[in-house]
Design a protein around this motif. Structure first.
Motif, short mmCIF file in Angstrom:
data_model
loop_
_atom_site.label_atom_id
_atom_site.label_comp_id
_atom_site.label_asym_id
_atom_site.label_seq_id
_atom_site.Cartn_x
_atom_site.Cartn_y
_atom_site.Cartn_z
N ILE A 182 0.87 -1.18 0.00
CA ILE A 182 0.00 0.00 0.00
C ILE A 182 0.90 1.23 0.00
O ILE A 182 1.76 1.38 0.88
N THR A 183 0.71 2.10 -0.99
CA THR A 183 1.60 3.26 -1.14
C THR A 183 0.84 4.58 -1.17
O THR A 183 1.36 5.58 -1.64
N ALA A 184 -0.38 4.60 -0.68
CA ALA A 184 -1.18 5.82 -0.69
C ALA A 184 -0.56 6.87 0.23
O ALA A 184 -0.24 6.58 1.39
N PRO A 185 -0.36 8.12 -0.25
CA PRO A 185 0.21 9.18 0.60
C PRO A 185 -0.74 9.56 1.73
O PRO A 185 -1.97 9.45 1.61
N ILE A 186 -0.17 10.03 2.83
CA ILE A 186 -0.94 10.32 4.04
C ILE A 186 -0.73 11.76 4.48
O ILE A 186 0.40 12.26 4.53
N GLY A 187 -1.84 12.43 4.79
CA GLY A 187 -1.81 13.79 5.32
C GLY A 187 -2.80 13.94 6.46
O GLY A 187 -3.53 13.00 6.79
N GLY A 202 -0.55 14.53 0.53
CA GLY A 202 0.10 14.04 1.74
C GLY A 202 1.53 13.58 1.48
O GLY A 202 2.05 13.65 0.36
N LYS A 203 2.16 13.08 2.54
CA LYS A 203 3.53 12.58 2.44
C LYS A 203 3.52 11.12 2.00
O LYS A 203 2.60 10.37 2.29
N SER A 204 4.57 10.73 1.27
CA SER A 204 4.65 9.36 0.78
C SER A 204 4.65 8.38 1.94
O SER A 204 5.19 8.66 3.02
N ALA A 205 4.02 7.24 1.72
CA ALA A 205 3.92 6.23 2.76
C ALA A 205 3.87 4.85 2.10
O ALA A 205 3.20 4.67 1.09
N ARG A 206 4.59 3.91 2.70
CA ARG A 206 4.63 2.56 2.12
C ARG A 206 4.47 1.53 3.22
O ARG A 206 5.24 1.51 4.19
N THR A 207 3.47 0.68 3.07
CA THR A 207 3.16 -0.39 4.02
C THR A 207 3.02 -1.69 3.24
O THR A 207 2.32 -1.72 2.21
N VAL A 208 3.65 -2.75 3.70
CA VAL A 208 3.54 -4.06 3.07
C VAL A 208 2.89 -5.02 4.06
O VAL A 208 3.37 -5.17 5.19
N GLU A 253 1.14 -9.84 9.20
CA GLU A 253 2.48 -9.30 9.45
C GLU A 253 2.59 -8.04 8.61
O GLU A 253 2.27 -8.05 7.42
N VAL A 254 3.02 -6.95 9.23
CA VAL A 254 3.06 -5.65 8.55
C VAL A 254 4.48 -5.11 8.59
O VAL A 254 5.06 -4.93 9.67
N ASP A 255 5.04 -4.86 7.41
CA ASP A 255 6.36 -4.23 7.31
C ASP A 255 6.16 -2.75 7.02
O ASP A 255 5.56 -2.38 6.01
N LEU A 256 6.68 -1.93 7.94
CA LEU A 256 6.49 -0.49 7.84
C LEU A 256 7.75 0.14 7.24
O LEU A 256 8.81 0.10 7.86
#
Length: 226
Positions: free
Chosen positions: A108-113, A128-134, A154-157
């Motif tokens: 998931i790479t949706a930017p967050i603000g 928003g700012k870039s964000a990456r969650t696997v 399992e979540v890799d941040l």
């Protein structure tokens, strides 16, 4: 809170297992903080005023999130730890229980603000700012008397935006159990746990891997003891 559970310690760093309901830093309300508890621990061990003052949290977790929090123990080496955090040189792995069934790994790479309509919340935003969650599903369970249909993840941040995992999971339609702020089923504690950190120690050069025990509140929904 009770006794501080130490997960890792050396001359420069201590990692503790944060319980739910405890804040890492003061919020102006007078609530007891994890930082205060770690400083009390250093004091009870006979630490000097300089050593006690040198205890500083290197990252934070939300109040209801459990798991690993790192603290620097020396002012003279704190900058080295701040640097590896800023450079994203720490691998962060969480466990989470999401609502619904998730069958395959996903990035998931949706930017967050910030949410302009609610100061407590963050949101997916084009500006928003870039964000990456696997996320990687580990187990699924159908709805039963304990909880609705759910998936253990399992979540890799890979970035560190505020509420990142919670926002991204709600964005894809699978909010975390207990996450009332982002629409998750609410009859639970927040099902999010900082389970593992790995990094190259900036002072010793050694590879460090820290793990936190599987939380009891997760056991009630997914028993992983076997």
């Amino acid at each position: 809170m009770g006794a501080v559970r130490i997960l890792y310690e050396d001359d420069h760093l201590i990692a503790v297992d944060k319980p739910a309901g405890v804040i890492v830093h003061g919020d102006g309300t007078g609530s007891c903080t994890l930082t205060e508890n770690v400083r009390d621990l250093v004091e009870r061990r006979g630490g000097s005023p300089e050593q006690i003052a040198g205890v500083q949290a290197l990252q934070r977790l939300d109040r209801e999130t459990t798991g690993i929090v790192l603290f620097s123990l020396r002012k003279e080496t704190q900058a080295a730890f701040d640097r590896i955090i800023a450079e994203r040189a720490i691998e962060k792995r969480y466990l989470a229980i999401a609502s619904g069934r998730i069958r395959t790994p996903r990035e998931i790479t949706a930017p967050i603000g910030r949410d302009r309509h609610d100061s407590r919340r963050m949101r997916v935003s084009r500006t928003g700012k870039s964000a990456r969650t696997v996320i990687t599903p580990l187990d699924c369970a159908p709805a039963d008397q304990r909880a609705p249909e759910r998936t253990l993840l399992e979540v890799d941040l890979h970035t560190g935006r505020k509420h990142q995992i919670r926002v991204h999971m709600a964005h894809i339609g699978h909010p975390l159990l207990g996450d009332r702020l982002y629409g998750g089923p609410g009859a639970f504690q927040l099902m999010l746990h900082a389970a593992e950190l790995a990094f190259t120690h900036p002072i010793t050069g050694e590879r460090v891997r820290i793990t936190a025990p599987y939380p009891k509140r997760f056991e009630a929904l997914f028993d992983r003891r076997g």
